[in-house]
Design a protein around this motif. Structure first.
Motif, PDB file in Angstrom:
ATOM      1  N   LEU A 102      -0.025   0.525   8.463  1.00  0.00           N
ATOM      2  CA  LEU A 102       1.361   0.416   8.907  1.00  0.00           C
ATOM      3  C   LEU A 102       2.313   0.033   7.775  1.00  0.00           C
ATOM      4  O   LEU A 102       3.440   0.522   7.708  1.00  0.00           O
ATOM      5  N   LEU A 103       1.864  -0.840   6.883  1.00  0.00           N
ATOM      6  CA  LEU A 103       2.751  -1.422   5.884  1.00  0.00           C
ATOM      7  C   LEU A 103       2.687  -0.751   4.518  1.00  0.00           C
ATOM      8  O   LEU A 103       3.490  -1.043   3.646  1.00  0.00           O
ATOM      9  N   GLY A 104       1.704   0.119   4.323  1.00  0.00           N
ATOM     10  CA  GLY A 104       1.561   0.779   3.032  1.00  0.00           C
ATOM     11  C   GLY A 104       0.898  -0.135   2.010  1.00  0.00           C
ATOM     12  O   GLY A 104      -0.035  -0.882   2.335  1.00  0.00           O
ATOM     13  N   ASN A 105       1.390  -0.102   0.789  1.00  0.00           N
ATOM     14  CA  ASN A 105       0.767  -0.888  -0.280  1.00  0.00           C
ATOM     15  C   ASN A 105       0.982  -2.380  -0.077  1.00  0.00           C
ATOM     16  O   ASN A 105       2.099  -2.834   0.186  1.00  0.00           O
ATOM     17  N   LEU A 106      -0.087  -3.160  -0.180  1.00  0.00           N
ATOM     18  CA  LEU A 106       0.006  -4.618  -0.160  1.00  0.00           C
ATOM     19  C   LEU A 106      -0.114  -5.182  -1.570  1.00  0.00           C
ATOM     20  O   LEU A 106       0.610  -6.086  -1.950  1.00  0.00           O
ATOM     21  N   MET A 107      -1.035  -4.643  -2.351  1.00  0.00           N
ATOM     22  CA  MET A 107      -1.167  -5.027  -3.756  1.00  0.00           C
ATOM     23  C   MET A 107      -2.106  -4.049  -4.453  1.00  0.00           C
ATOM     24  O   MET A 107      -3.151  -3.689  -3.908  1.00  0.00           O
ATOM     25  N   THR A 108      -1.727  -3.615  -5.625  1.00  0.00           N
ATOM     26  CA  THR A 108      -2.620  -2.812  -6.457  1.00  0.00           C
ATOM     27  C   THR A 108      -2.541  -3.346  -7.885  1.00  0.00           C
ATOM     28  O   THR A 108      -1.507  -3.855  -8.319  1.00  0.00           O
ATOM     29  N   TYR A 109      -3.667  -3.237  -8.570  1.00  0.00           N
ATOM     30  CA  TYR A 109      -3.634  -3.573  -9.996  1.00  0.00           C
ATOM     31  C   TYR A 109      -4.732  -2.798 -10.717  1.00  0.00           C
ATOM     32  O   TYR A 109      -5.756  -2.459 -10.136  1.00  0.00           O
ATOM     33  N   LYS A 110      -4.478  -2.502 -11.971  1.00  0.00           N
ATOM     34  CA  LYS A 110      -5.484  -1.826 -12.781  1.00  0.00           C
ATOM     35  C   LYS A 110      -5.339  -2.281 -14.225  1.00  0.00           C
ATOM     36  O   LYS A 110      -4.247  -2.642 -14.685  1.00  0.00           O
ATOM     37  N   ILE A 159       0.595  -3.811 -12.229  1.00  0.00           N
ATOM     38  CA  ILE A 159       0.417  -4.539 -10.976  1.00  0.00           C
ATOM     39  C   ILE A 159       1.604  -4.204 -10.081  1.00  0.00           C
ATOM     40  O   ILE A 159       2.764  -4.300 -10.510  1.00  0.00           O
ATOM     41  N   ARG A 160       1.314  -3.814  -8.859  1.00  0.00           N
ATOM     42  CA  ARG A 160       2.385  -3.466  -7.930  1.00  0.00           C
ATOM     43  C   ARG A 160       2.208  -4.219  -6.622  1.00  0.00           C
ATOM     44  O   ARG A 160       1.162  -4.133  -5.986  1.00  0.00           O
ATOM     45  N   GLY A 161       3.246  -4.963  -6.242  1.00  0.00           N
ATOM     46  CA  GLY A 161       3.222  -5.707  -4.995  1.00  0.00           C
ATOM     47  C   GLY A 161       3.699  -4.865  -3.830  1.00  0.00           C
ATOM     48  O   GLY A 161       3.948  -3.659  -3.957  1.00  0.00           O
ATOM     49  N   ALA A 162       3.845  -5.498  -2.682  1.00  0.00           N
ATOM     50  CA  ALA A 162       4.268  -4.806  -1.468  1.00  0.00           C
ATOM     51  C   ALA A 162       5.786  -4.598  -1.481  1.00  0.00           C
ATOM     52  O   ALA A 162       6.483  -4.940  -2.446  1.00  0.00           O
ATOM     53  N   ARG A 163       6.291  -4.057  -0.383  1.00  0.00           N
ATOM     54  CA  ARG A 163       7.723  -3.831  -0.263  1.00  0.00           C
ATOM     55  C   ARG A 163       8.474  -5.161  -0.328  1.00  0.00           C
ATOM     56  O   ARG A 163       7.961  -6.196   0.053  1.00  0.00           O
ATOM     57  N   ARG A 164       9.710  -5.092  -0.764  1.00  0.00           N
ATOM     58  CA  ARG A 164      10.500  -6.288  -1.014  1.00  0.00           C
ATOM     59  C   ARG A 164      10.613  -7.198   0.215  1.00  0.00           C
ATOM     60  O   ARG A 164      10.568  -8.429   0.100  1.00  0.00           O
ATOM     61  N   GLU A 219       4.203 -10.516  -6.691  1.00  0.00           N
ATOM     62  CA  GLU A 219       4.767 -10.081  -7.968  1.00  0.00           C
ATOM     63  C   GLU A 219       4.256  -8.701  -8.406  1.00  0.00           C
ATOM     64  O   GLU A 219       3.143  -8.302  -8.070  1.00  0.00           O
ATOM     65  N   SER A 220       5.092  -8.032  -9.181  1.00  0.00           N
ATOM     66  CA  SER A 220       4.717  -6.786  -9.847  1.00  0.00           C
ATOM     67  C   SER A 220       4.949  -6.969 -11.350  1.00  0.00           C
ATOM     68  O   SER A 220       5.674  -7.868 -11.771  1.00  0.00           O
ATOM     69  N   GLY A 221       4.329  -6.118 -12.140  1.00  0.00           N
ATOM     70  CA  GLY A 221       4.550  -6.213 -13.578  1.00  0.00           C
ATOM     71  C   GLY A 221       3.642  -5.281 -14.344  1.00  0.00           C
ATOM     72  O   GLY A 221       2.741  -4.655 -13.775  1.00  0.00           O
ATOM     73  N   LYS A 222       3.886  -5.180 -15.616  1.00  0.00           N
ATOM     74  CA  LYS A 222       3.069  -4.356 -16.502  1.00  0.00           C
ATOM     75  C   LYS A 222       2.582  -5.201 -17.677  1.00  0.00           C
ATOM     76  O   LYS A 222       3.285  -6.093 -18.139  1.00  0.00           O
ATOM     77  N   HIS A 223       1.364  -4.902 -18.126  1.00  0.00           N
ATOM     78  CA  HIS A 223       0.751  -5.589 -19.272  1.00  0.00           C
ATOM     79  C   HIS A 223       0.732  -7.107 -19.054  1.00  0.00           C
ATOM     80  O   HIS A 223       1.223  -7.885 -19.876  1.00  0.00           O
ATOM     81  N   ILE A 224       0.128  -7.496 -17.932  1.00  0.00           N
ATOM     82  CA  ILE A 224       0.040  -8.902 -17.536  1.00  0.00           C
ATOM     83  C   ILE A 224      -1.305  -9.466 -18.001  1.00  0.00           C
ATOM     84  O   ILE A 224      -2.360  -8.938 -17.631  1.00  0.00           O
ATOM     85  N   PRO A 225      -1.315 -10.534 -18.792  1.00  0.00           N
ATOM     86  CA  PRO A 225      -2.585 -11.152 -19.209  1.00  0.00           C
ATOM     87  C   PRO A 225      -3.398 -11.568 -17.988  1.00  0.00           C
ATOM     88  O   PRO A 225      -2.857 -12.035 -16.977  1.00  0.00           O
ATOM     89  N   PHE A 226      -4.716 -11.423 -18.121  1.00  0.00           N
ATOM     90  CA  PHE A 226      -5.609 -11.570 -16.967  1.00  0.00           C
ATOM     91  C   PHE A 226      -6.884 -12.276 -17.397  1.00  0.00           C
ATOM     92  O   PHE A 226      -7.372 -12.082 -18.504  1.00  0.00           O
ATOM     93  N   GLU A 258      -9.778  -1.035 -11.191  1.00  0.00           N
ATOM     94  CA  GLU A 258      -8.605  -0.619 -10.424  1.00  0.00           C
ATOM     95  C   GLU A 258      -8.821  -1.062  -8.983  1.00  0.00           C
ATOM     96  O   GLU A 258      -9.862  -0.774  -8.385  1.00  0.00           O
ATOM     97  N   VAL A 259      -7.859  -1.801  -8.439  1.00  0.00           N
ATOM     98  CA  VAL A 259      -7.946  -2.350  -7.091  1.00  0.00           C
ATOM     99  C   VAL A 259      -6.736  -1.888  -6.285  1.00  0.00           C
ATOM    100  O   VAL A 259      -5.593  -1.976  -6.766  1.00  0.00           O
ATOM    101  N   LYS A 260      -6.991  -1.401  -5.072  1.00  0.00           N
ATOM    102  CA  LYS A 260      -5.913  -1.003  -4.163  1.00  0.00           C
ATOM    103  C   LYS A 260      -6.141  -1.688  -2.821  1.00  0.00           C
ATOM    104  O   LYS A 260      -7.218  -1.577  -2.242  1.00  0.00           O
ATOM    105  N   ILE A 261      -5.121  -2.403  -2.339  1.00  0.00           N
ATOM    106  CA  ILE A 261      -5.162  -3.020  -1.021  1.00  0.00           C
ATOM    107  C   ILE A 261      -3.980  -2.470  -0.236  1.00  0.00           C
ATOM    108  O   ILE A 261      -2.817  -2.707  -0.595  1.00  0.00           O
ATOM    109  N   THR A 262      -4.268  -1.724   0.807  1.00  0.00           N
ATOM    110  CA  THR A 262      -3.230  -1.070   1.588  1.00  0.00           C
ATOM    111  C   THR A 262      -3.424  -1.352   3.073  1.00  0.00           C
ATOM    112  O   THR A 262      -4.480  -1.821   3.508  1.00  0.00           O
ATOM    113  N   ASN A 263      -2.390  -1.056   3.842  1.00  0.00           N
ATOM    114  CA  ASN A 263      -2.437  -1.193   5.289  1.00  0.00           C
ATOM    115  C   ASN A 263      -1.854   0.060   5.918  1.00  0.00           C
ATOM    116  O   ASN A 263      -0.878   0.624   5.399  1.00  0.00           O
TER     117      ASN A 263
END
Length: 203
Positions: free
Chosen positions: A187-195, A40-45, A63-70, A180-185
């Motif tokens: 101007l702002l680039g990545n807003l949230m992605t997760y897979k 899971i990857r969030g947007a810029r800080r 939030e960002s993270g790896k191996h997050i229960p869902f 796999e989900v990607k939400i981008t903009n």
């Protein structure tokens, strides 16, 4: 017949059989799944405070993270106005906090789109285009979007849109649903992605 079967028509039969099962639930039907989001990857800080605010509406989160229960829960029902609707509840269990991402879907048969109201209460609206891939997966992309302010729906200019790309499938070897989900903009680039992956569980 579910709203997704009505939307996709004959192409619904080209979905992987397990995806057909997943998307065929009708009124009073429920699908529940548990699994892991491997990345899971969030947007810029610097966007953290803004995205943290959006969590009040059970919308995207920083939030960002790896191996997050869902967990995921889809509930189909008929609204008081007679419209068939499916509520989507997605829960991400980070070590320090649980984040929720809720949405409410109906269909517009004339325009052949899913009408997706995001957040609870609703904060954003997006048209979603559903397409069956040649491999039997499901591809979802966003169209026009609106900001919900009370009872008003304000169109969002293209440069400020959250561009959504979703790929769903089923791994026959591992016997899991994949997403796999990607939400981008623009101007702002990545807003949230997760897979990650999940399996169906009993309620």
């Amino acid at each position: 017949m579910s709203i997704y079967q009505k939307l996709l028509g004959d192409s619904f039969e080209n979905l992987h059989p397990k995806l057909q099962e997943r998307y065929s639930f009708q009124k009073d039907g429920v699908f529940q799944g548990k699994g892991t989001m491997t990345d899971i990857r969030g947007a810029r800080r610097w966007m953290y405070p803004f995205l943290l605010l959006l969590t009040r509406w059970k919308f995207i989160f920083p939030e960002s993270g790896k191996h997050i229960p869902f967990e995921i829960k889809n509930v189909a029902y008929k609204r008081p106005d007679g419209m068939e609707e499916v509520k989507w509840e997605r829960m991400f269990y980070f070590p320090q906090v649980t984040r929720r991402f809720h949405a409410f879907m109906t269909i517009d048969p004339a325009r052949k789109v899913v009408k997706d109201y995001l957040g609870e209460p609703h904060l954003f609206y997006s048209d979603l285009l559903f397409t069956v891939t040649s491999e039997g997966g499901l591809s979802i992309s966003s169209g026009s979007q609106k900001l919900i302010v009370g009872k008003m729906e304000i169109p969002i200019p293209s440069m400020f849109k959250g561009n959504v790309e979703v790929a769903e499938g089923f791994d026959d070897q591992l016997q899991v649903y994949t997403i796999e989900v990607k939400i981008t903009n623009r101007l702002l680039g990545n807003l949230m992605t997760y897979k990650g992956y999940f399996t169906e569980v009993d309620g």
